[in-house]
Design a protein around this motif. Structure first.
Motif, PDB file in Angstrom:
ATOM      1  N   GLY A  20     -17.535   6.542 -56.774  1.00 42.38           N
ATOM      2  CA  GLY A  20     -18.517   5.505 -57.067  1.00 42.38           C
ATOM      3  C   GLY A  20     -19.343   5.083 -55.880  1.00 42.38           C
ATOM      4  N   GLU A  21     -18.849   5.181 -54.657  1.00 44.83           N
ATOM      5  CA  GLU A  21     -19.619   4.730 -53.513  1.00 44.83           C
ATOM      6  C   GLU A  21     -20.604   5.782 -53.031  1.00 44.83           C
ATOM      7  N   GLY A  22     -20.518   7.004 -53.538  1.00 44.77           N
ATOM      8  CA  GLY A  22     -21.465   8.036 -53.143  1.00 44.77           C
ATOM      9  C   GLY A  22     -21.226   8.539 -51.739  1.00 44.77           C
ATOM     10  N   LYS A  23     -20.009   8.401 -51.233  1.00 46.69           N
ATOM     11  CA  LYS A  23     -19.714   8.860 -49.885  1.00 46.69           C
ATOM     12  C   LYS A  23     -18.740  10.022 -49.969  1.00 46.69           C
ATOM     13  N   ALA A  28     -14.333  13.525 -57.565  1.00 41.39           N
ATOM     14  CA  ALA A  28     -13.724  12.205 -57.598  1.00 41.39           C
ATOM     15  C   ALA A  28     -12.291  12.377 -58.073  1.00 41.39           C
ATOM     16  N   LYS A  29     -11.372  11.606 -57.514  1.00 39.47           N
ATOM     17  CA  LYS A  29      -9.982  11.683 -57.949  1.00 39.47           C
ATOM     18  C   LYS A  29      -9.834  10.801 -59.177  1.00 39.47           C
ATOM     19  N   PRO A  30      -9.612  11.417 -60.327  1.00 42.36           N
ATOM     20  CA  PRO A  30      -9.569  10.625 -61.546  1.00 42.36           C
ATOM     21  C   PRO A  30      -8.376   9.685 -61.591  1.00 42.36           C
ATOM     22  N   SER A  31      -8.638   8.448 -61.990  1.00 50.29           N
ATOM     23  CA  SER A  31      -7.558   7.505 -62.233  1.00 50.29           C
ATOM     24  C   SER A  31      -7.036   7.806 -63.635  1.00 50.29           C
ATOM     25  N   ASP A  32      -5.994   7.108 -64.053  1.00 51.94           N
ATOM     26  CA  ASP A  32      -5.469   7.321 -65.399  1.00 51.94           C
ATOM     27  C   ASP A  32      -6.547   7.051 -66.439  1.00 51.94           C
ATOM     28  N   ASP A  33      -7.385   6.027 -66.202  1.00 51.07           N
ATOM     29  CA  ASP A  33      -8.453   5.699 -67.144  1.00 51.07           C
ATOM     30  C   ASP A  33      -9.440   6.859 -67.268  1.00 51.07           C
ATOM     31  N   ASP A 109     -17.369  17.626 -67.311  1.00 51.92           N
ATOM     32  CA  ASP A 109     -16.417  17.395 -66.219  1.00 51.92           C
ATOM     33  C   ASP A 109     -16.890  16.278 -65.302  1.00 51.92           C
ATOM     34  N   VAL A 110     -18.156  16.323 -64.911  1.00 52.06           N
ATOM     35  CA  VAL A 110     -18.686  15.309 -64.000  1.00 52.06           C
ATOM     36  C   VAL A 110     -18.818  13.963 -64.701  1.00 52.06           C
ATOM     37  N   THR A 114     -16.726  10.675 -63.176  1.00 57.44           N
ATOM     38  CA  THR A 114     -17.474   9.672 -62.421  1.00 57.44           C
ATOM     39  C   THR A 114     -17.039   8.277 -62.852  1.00 57.44           C
ATOM     40  N   PRO A 115     -16.607   7.445 -61.916  1.00 59.89           N
ATOM     41  CA  PRO A 115     -16.174   6.081 -62.277  1.00 59.89           C
ATOM     42  C   PRO A 115     -17.331   5.246 -62.830  1.00 59.89           C
TER      43      PRO A 115
END
Length: 139
Positions: A20-23, A28-33, A109-110, A114-115
């Motif tokens: 989410g921060e674009g850095k 992105a490491k997916p959370s459970d959500d 996938d993306v 993406t959060p």
């Protein structure tokens, strides 16, 4: 968006999804959500040429991402209207809610990695080059 897609190659200048921060680079490491949600609400910018999507992404970086800020959907929508070559560009890139399985390949996938409030790095599919803004997710 169809059911086809190819992953971006590292030599093609496109990237994987960013957090989410674009850095940083990489997925992105997916959370459970992120792993379990059934629907996602996204906006996107689609360009045939890599240079054009990079120009749009540079504006996102300069205006928001380089400061660690989230991109407001209205601002992303203005860029989509200016840069996107997808018919959704006229609606600010708004794709609305869609379920897993509707979009295929790297786009899905993306979108699902993406959060909420996050913006993806540019990536390639069979349709061209994209940047996605995730606005929401639900089961």
């Amino acid at each position: 968006m169809g059911k086809k897609g190819k992953a971006a190659s590292s030599s093609g200048g496109g990237g994987e999804a960013k957090g989410g921060e674009g850095k940083g680079k990489g997925k992105a490491k997916p959370s459970d959500d992120l792993k379990t949600c059934t629907y996602v609400k996204c906006r996107h910018i689609l360009c045939e040429k890599q240079g054009k999507i990079m120009e749009a992404y540079k504006k996102l970086e300069e205006g928001f991402l380089s400061n660690g800020d989230k991109v407001p959907p209205a601002e992303f929508g203005k860029l989509a209207m200016e840069y996107s070559e997808c018919p959704s560009g006229k609606k600010g890139g708004d794709l609305g809610w869609f379920p897993r399985g509707k979009m295929a390949g790297p786009f899905q996938d993306v979108a699902f990695a993406t959060p909420v409030g996050g913006c993806s790095a540019p990536f390639k599919s069979t349709h061209g080059y994209h940047v996605i803004l995730c606005e929401g997710r639900k089961n």
